[in-house]
Design a protein around this motif. Structure first.
Motif, PDB file in Angstrom:
ATOM      1  N   ARG A 129      -2.071  36.453  59.690  1.00 12.95           N
ATOM      2  CA  ARG A 129      -1.882  36.086  61.089  1.00 12.95           C
ATOM      3  C   ARG A 129      -0.378  36.109  61.378  1.00 12.95           C
ATOM      4  N   LEU A 130       0.041  37.090  62.149  1.00 15.10           N
ATOM      5  CA  LEU A 130       1.464  37.275  62.396  1.00 15.10           C
ATOM      6  C   LEU A 130       1.968  36.482  63.604  1.00 15.10           C
ATOM      7  N   ARG A 131       1.111  36.245  64.578  1.00 14.61           N
ATOM      8  CA  ARG A 131       1.539  35.582  65.805  1.00 14.61           C
ATOM      9  C   ARG A 131       1.009  34.159  65.956  1.00 14.61           C
ATOM     10  N   ASP A 132      -0.116  33.860  65.370  1.00 16.12           N
ATOM     11  CA  ASP A 132      -0.741  32.556  65.594  1.00 16.12           C
ATOM     12  C   ASP A 132      -1.116  31.871  64.283  1.00 16.12           C
ATOM     13  N   PHE A 133      -0.282  31.997  63.275  1.00 18.14           N
ATOM     14  CA  PHE A 133      -0.569  31.393  61.975  1.00 18.14           C
ATOM     15  C   PHE A 133      -0.773  29.886  62.116  1.00 18.14           C
ATOM     16  N   ASP A 134       0.104  29.224  62.877  1.00 20.04           N
ATOM     17  CA  ASP A 134       0.044  27.762  62.988  1.00 20.04           C
ATOM     18  C   ASP A 134      -1.299  27.281  63.514  1.00 20.04           C
ATOM     19  N   THR A 135      -1.744  27.878  64.600  1.00 15.74           N
ATOM     20  CA  THR A 135      -2.989  27.403  65.207  1.00 15.74           C
ATOM     21  C   THR A 135      -4.223  27.928  64.476  1.00 15.74           C
ATOM     22  N   HIS A 136      -4.147  29.125  63.923  1.00 15.74           N
ATOM     23  CA  HIS A 136      -5.305  29.683  63.225  1.00 15.74           C
ATOM     24  C   HIS A 136      -5.661  28.853  61.998  1.00 15.74           C
ATOM     25  N   TYR A 137      -4.631  28.385  61.289  1.00 16.32           N
ATOM     26  CA  TYR A 137      -4.868  27.609  60.062  1.00 16.32           C
ATOM     27  C   TYR A 137      -4.615  26.110  60.275  1.00 16.32           C
ATOM     28  N   ALA A 138      -4.694  25.644  61.526  1.00 15.30           N
ATOM     29  CA  ALA A 138      -4.392  24.245  61.838  1.00 15.30           C
ATOM     30  C   ALA A 138      -5.372  23.269  61.206  1.00 15.30           C
ATOM     31  N   THR A 139      -6.566  23.732  60.840  1.00 10.60           N
ATOM     32  CA  THR A 139      -7.563  22.837  60.239  1.00 10.60           C
ATOM     33  C   THR A 139      -7.844  23.174  58.783  1.00 10.60           C
ATOM     34  N   VAL A 148       2.234  20.929  59.608  1.00  6.18           N
ATOM     35  CA  VAL A 148       2.680  19.675  60.209  1.00  6.18           C
ATOM     36  C   VAL A 148       4.002  19.213  59.586  1.00  6.18           C
ATOM     37  N   LEU A 149       4.142  19.401  58.279  1.00  3.98           N
ATOM     38  CA  LEU A 149       5.356  18.966  57.593  1.00  3.98           C
ATOM     39  C   LEU A 149       6.582  19.700  58.107  1.00  3.98           C
ATOM     40  N   TYR A 150       6.493  21.011  58.237  1.00  4.73           N
ATOM     41  CA  TYR A 150       7.670  21.757  58.694  1.00  4.73           C
ATOM     42  C   TYR A 150       7.991  21.428  60.141  1.00  4.73           C
ATOM     43  N   LEU A 151       6.950  21.234  60.975  1.00  2.00           N
ATOM     44  CA  LEU A 151       7.190  20.900  62.371  1.00  2.00           C
ATOM     45  C   LEU A 151       7.806  19.508  62.512  1.00  2.00           C
ATOM     46  N   LEU A 152       7.345  18.554  61.715  1.00  4.16           N
ATOM     47  CA  LEU A 152       7.912  17.212  61.780  1.00  4.16           C
ATOM     48  C   LEU A 152       9.360  17.193  61.297  1.00  4.16           C
ATOM     49  N   ALA A 153       9.630  17.926  60.219  1.00  4.73           N
ATOM     50  CA  ALA A 153      11.005  17.992  59.708  1.00  4.73           C
ATOM     51  C   ALA A 153      11.940  18.608  60.748  1.00  4.73           C
ATOM     52  N   LEU A 198       3.249  21.552  68.042  1.00  3.52           N
ATOM     53  CA  LEU A 198       2.442  20.405  67.621  1.00  3.52           C
ATOM     54  C   LEU A 198       1.270  20.166  68.572  1.00  3.52           C
ATOM     55  N   THR A 199       1.507  20.365  69.858  1.00 10.28           N
ATOM     56  CA  THR A 199       0.424  20.186  70.823  1.00 10.28           C
ATOM     57  C   THR A 199      -0.674  21.211  70.609  1.00 10.28           C
ATOM     58  N   ALA A 200      -0.291  22.461  70.364  1.00 10.95           N
ATOM     59  CA  ALA A 200      -1.290  23.506  70.125  1.00 10.95           C
ATOM     60  C   ALA A 200      -2.086  23.221  68.851  1.00 10.95           C
ATOM     61  N   VAL A 201      -1.396  22.726  67.807  1.00 11.84           N
ATOM     62  CA  VAL A 201      -2.082  22.388  66.555  1.00 11.84           C
ATOM     63  C   VAL A 201      -3.025  21.206  66.761  1.00 11.84           C
ATOM     64  N   ALA A 202      -2.543  20.168  67.449  1.00 13.41           N
ATOM     65  CA  ALA A 202      -3.378  19.000  67.713  1.00 13.41           C
ATOM     66  C   ALA A 202      -4.588  19.365  68.560  1.00 13.41           C
ATOM     67  N   ALA A 203      -4.419  20.298  69.481  1.00 15.17           N
ATOM     68  CA  ALA A 203      -5.549  20.737  70.296  1.00 15.17           C
ATOM     69  C   ALA A 203      -6.622  21.375  69.433  1.00 15.17           C
ATOM     70  N   ARG A 204      -6.214  22.132  68.431  1.00 15.49           N
ATOM     71  CA  ARG A 204      -7.193  22.711  67.495  1.00 15.49           C
ATOM     72  C   ARG A 204      -7.957  21.617  66.764  1.00 15.49           C
ATOM     73  N   TRP A 205      -7.270  20.537  66.400  1.00  9.09           N
ATOM     74  CA  TRP A 205      -7.963  19.430  65.722  1.00  9.09           C
ATOM     75  C   TRP A 205      -9.013  18.802  66.646  1.00  9.09           C
ATOM     76  N   ALA A 206      -8.728  18.817  67.952  1.00  5.81           N
ATOM     77  CA  ALA A 206      -9.657  18.234  68.926  1.00  5.81           C
ATOM     78  C   ALA A 206     -10.703  19.240  69.398  1.00  5.81           C
ATOM     79  N   GLY A 207     -10.693  20.431  68.809  1.00  9.16           N
ATOM     80  CA  GLY A 207     -11.674  21.440  69.183  1.00  9.16           C
ATOM     81  C   GLY A 207     -11.329  22.199  70.440  1.00  9.16           C
ATOM     82  N   ARG A 208     -10.091  22.164  70.880  1.00  8.35           N
ATOM     83  CA  ARG A 208      -9.672  22.884  72.084  1.00  8.35           C
ATOM     84  C   ARG A 208      -8.775  24.069  71.711  1.00  8.35           C
TER      85      ARG A 208
END
Length: 390
Positions: A129-139, A148-153, A198-208
């Motif tokens: 996944r070249l463009r959406d790695f973060d959200t594709h593998y968010a779960t 999450v670790l790299y984004l928080l840092a 982070l919002t896009a990743v959290a949305a994936r956790w919520a099923g959005r």
């Protein structure tokens, strides 16, 4: 993250690095300059790695799907650390306290970098996944924690840097304040990047599906932040360099009348060493000052104390302060000695004066004497009378 949107800020950062590289080569032990150059280089590397063609090439060459992701995250973590360390040094200098703060920062972010790579090895990310790695593998287990670790840092670094720059900018003025404002604005944009991701990743956790926040909003924010941050760090150093260059240029030009007089009247000595057409202004200034000193020494047998005393007295009578009168008298004595030496180059004794006087040769004295040679009527008259008498 398209190639152009990432490679443009990368080019700007690499360009700023190469602009400062000659200064680093001249001053390899300048810790602040070295830190700025290192930050610019790593930041340029981050944007190069963020470009889709680069990500694709790394994955293809390595044969590991998505290997470019932890590499990018690790480099971004290093840049976050470098920025915090640089700001600490910039504000507090090199002290035991700043060394301790920098050491803790490096150790903390080094631990984050190691954890990012360990989590990638433990997780599974088989689909590139070249463009959406973060959200594709968010779960995905372990990959999720890595993201999450790299984004928080990065978020912590953005918040700390933005707050730091804002508070510090209220205590300083001029160019440093402008640099801090630029850096602070850049890291506010970086904070927007982190929040979007982070919002896009959290949305994936919520099923959005809010993936567009991470793929369409976050990259432009990062691209806009890059030149602001790079410019903020380079601006004070560049301004200082331009200021030094400007002062050297003014001094070089002001010494011109004295240098030309001595070059015409005194045979070239050891100071007249040929320099290339690309020689720096600093080197040319050093050469000119050395030649002037040699010329003043070469004219020693021709200095006439009478010329000095007469011009000094006339300058005082005109209302000039003693310091200025002494400069004018020195300039007149040098001008007269140059004319006598040119007319009788073989003489090696004091000419017609009651006592020789050595001109002042301090750095500021040379400039003032040179200006007097060009603009003082008393100096012009002394030179004309010396030519007539010779």
């Amino acid at each position: 993250m398209t190639g152009i949107s990432m490679l443009v800020p990368a080019s700007l950062l690499f360009g700023a690095f190469f602009i400062k590289l000659p200064a680093l080569i001249r001053r390899p032990h300048d810790i602040l300059l070295g830190s700025v150059c290192g930050l610019l280089l790593m930041a340029g590397l981050v944007f190069s790695l963020a470009a889709v063609p680069t990500l694709d090439a790394i994955n293809d060459v390595s044969g590991v799907p998505n290997l470019a992701a932890p590499l990018f995250y690790t480099t971004l973590t290093a840049v976050s650390c470098a920025c915090l360390v640089l700001l600490t040094i910039w504000r507090g200098g090199i002290t035991p306290r700043t060394r301790s703060v920098a050491r803790r920062c490096v150790l903390g972010y080094a631990a984050v970098a190691v954890a990012i790579n360990v989590l990638f090895v433990l997780g599974e990310a088989p689909v590139e996944r070249l463009r959406d790695f973060d959200t594709h593998y968010a779960t995905t287990p372990f990959i999720r924690e890595m993201i999450v670790l790299y984004l928080l840092a990065h978020t912590v670094a953005s918040v700390v840097t933005a707050v730091f720059c804002w508070r510090w900018s209220r205590r300083v003025t001029g160019v440093p304040r402008s640099g801090l404002v630029l850096i602070g604005c850049g890291y506010l944009l970086n904070l927007g990047y982190d929040i979007s991701k982070l919002t896009a990743v959290a949305a994936r956790w919520a099923g959005r599906d809010w993936d567009r926040l991470g793929t369409e909003l976050a990259p432009p924010l990062a691209a806009l932040a890059a030149p602001l941050i790079g410019g903020g760090f380079v601006l004070p150093l560049l301004t200082r360099s331009l200021g030094d260059l400007g002062r050297a240029a003014v001094r070089y030009l002001r010494l011109g009348p004295l240098a030309r007089l001595l070059r015409r009247t005194v045979p070239p000595g050891s100071a007249h060493v040929a320099i290339g057409p690309l020689a720096s202004l600093e080197l040319r200034l050093i050469r000119r000052e050395a030649a002037i000193h040699d010329g003043i020494i070469g004219l020693r047998p021709y200095y006439d104390g009478t010329v000095y005393e007469e011009v000094f007295a006339r300058a005082l009578a005109e209302g000039q302060p003693p310091e200025r009168a002494s400069v004018v008298a020195d300039a007149a004595m040098i001008a007269a000695a140059g004319r006598v030496q040119a007319a009788e180059p073989g003489r090696t004794v004091i000419v017609c004066g009651r006592s020789p006087v050595q001109p002042a040769t301090g750095p500021d004295d040379l400039v003032l004497i040179s200006l007097a040679l060009r603009g003082s009527p008393l100096v012009h008259e002394a030179r004309r009378r010396a030519l007539t008498e010779a």
